[in-house]
Design an enzyme around this catalytic site. Structure first.
Site, mmCIF file in Angstrom:
data_model
loop_
_atom_site.group_PDB
_atom_site.id
_atom_site.type_symbol
_atom_site.label_atom_id
_atom_site.label_comp_id
_atom_site.label_asym_id
_atom_site.label_seq_id
_atom_site.Cartn_x
_atom_site.Cartn_y
_atom_site.Cartn_z
ATOM 1 N N ASP A 144 -2.263 -1.557 -3.834
ATOM 2 C CA ASP A 144 -2.741 -0.211 -4.130
ATOM 3 C C ASP A 144 -1.526 0.696 -4.254
ATOM 4 O OD1 ASP A 144 -3.891 2.261 -4.275
ATOM 5 O OD2 ASP A 144 -5.091 2.075 -2.456
ATOM 6 N N ASN B 18 -1.643 3.676 -5.759
ATOM 7 C CA ASN B 18 -2.088 5.067 -5.772
ATOM 8 C C ASN B 18 -1.390 5.876 -6.865
ATOM 9 O OD1 ASN B 18 -4.187 5.624 -3.783
ATOM 10 N ND2 ASN B 18 -2.709 4.875 -2.280
ATOM 11 N N PHE C 144 -12.677 11.255 -7.961
ATOM 12 C CA PHE C 144 -11.644 10.612 -8.786
ATOM 13 C C PHE C 144 -12.123 9.256 -9.288
ATOM 14 C CE2 PHE C 144 -8.219 7.509 -9.140
ATOM 15 C CZ PHE C 144 -7.371 8.142 -10.053
ATOM 16 N N PRO D 190 -1.626 12.806 -3.941
ATOM 17 C CA PRO D 190 -0.989 13.181 -5.219
ATOM 18 C C PRO D 190 0.046 14.289 -5.081
ATOM 19 C CG PRO D 190 -3.274 13.942 -5.127
ATOM 20 C CD PRO D 190 -3.083 13.024 -3.969
ATOM 21 N N HIS E 117 0.860 -1.178 0.000
ATOM 22 C CA HIS E 117 0.000 0.000 0.000
ATOM 23 C C HIS E 117 0.895 1.226 0.000
ATOM 24 C CE1 HIS E 117 -2.832 3.124 1.305
ATOM 25 N NE2 HIS E 117 -3.743 2.365 0.746
ATOM 26 N N ASN F 9 -10.503 2.425 -8.949
ATOM 27 C CA ASN F 9 -10.917 3.301 -7.864
ATOM 28 C C ASN F 9 -11.956 4.274 -8.409
ATOM 29 O OD1 ASN F 9 -10.321 6.095 -6.245
ATOM 30 N ND2 ASN F 9 -10.059 4.318 -4.924
#
Length: 237
Positions: free
Chosen positions: A132, A134, A195, A68, A63, A190
């Site tokens: 994940d 991201n 988003f 961002p 993870h 996601n």
């Protein structure tokens, strides 16, 4: 009646990225202290051995930091993840094979004997890295994992300094590919009011593994009835 286990767990390790960063004396920059070490993201890596063929596999679930505004931190965390997995493969290659089933049962000389290790090269140990991340497909994280390299001046470092990461750039030779790259990645993994996109991936070593089947994308009618995805019914990692 339960099905027999296909793989036995040999060892499990937790990779804490802030602790890994702390151990890198040559990279103890102000940015490493203030931006990376303050995040508590982790990965769990399992060393597995087939119960029938003795083939070995490393599976990691990670993870990566979500924000961002910290895409440099995401990249540093993934760089450390790959380094740690490469170390685990090197260690696993030196592990002796498990004793044969007939060991100690009075067999003749030489019966059931195996070499100390069948893995002279750690790259022969298959690896799956999922979780994940991201990070979207046009990010430096995706570029690093798929291409094996990221330039020292990549914009995702955001002018922050991370020792040899930002002096020489990033490099790995695991030969990874995203499982869904065959179809150009999923439209999304996601889905929230603010988003939607692909940020979760399954990476595998192409020299040792191959994709045989894939699940399709998330049903759009289902998405229209839920607040967000992943959710309690469909977790991400």
């Amino acid at each position: 009646m339960t099905a027999p286990r296909r793989y036995a767990l040999i060892e499990r390790q937790v990779i804490e990225f802030n602790q890994v960063a702390l151990g890198k004396a040559e990279m103890r920059t102000e940015d490493m202290f203030n931006r990376v070490m303050s995040k508590d993201n982790i990965s769990v890596a399992c060393l597995l051995e087939s119960t029938t063929t003795d083939s070995r596999l490393v599976v990691a679930n990670a993870h990566i930091h979500w924000d961002p505004l910290y895409r440099d931190v995401k990249l540093v965390q993934v760089a450390m993840l790959i380094e740690e997995i490469e170390k685990l493969r090197e260690q696993f290659a030196r592990f002796p094979p498990k004793p044969p089933k007939d060991c100690g049962n009075g067999g003749g000389a030489g019966v059931g004997k195996r070499p100390f290790s069948r893995y002279q090269d750690p790259s022969h140990i298959a690896a799956i890295i999922c979780g994940d991340f991201n990070s979207v497909p046009h990010s430096a994280v995706y570029e690093f994992l798929s291409e094996g390299t990221v330039a020292a001046d990549h914009e995702d470092f955001m002018t922050h300094q991370y020792g040899h990461y930002t002096n020489r750039g990033l490099y790995h030779k695991m030969g990874l590919k995203s499982a869904y790259a065959h179809i150009g990645e999923l439209p999304l993994t996601n889905y929230t009011p603010g988003f939607e996109g692909a940020i979760d991936y399954i990476w595998y070593t192409t020299s040792t593994l191959a994709v045989t089947e894939l699940l399709g994308e998330v049903d759009k009618q289902y998405l229209s009835r839920v607040v967000g995805f992943p959710n309690a019914h469909f977790p991400s990692e």
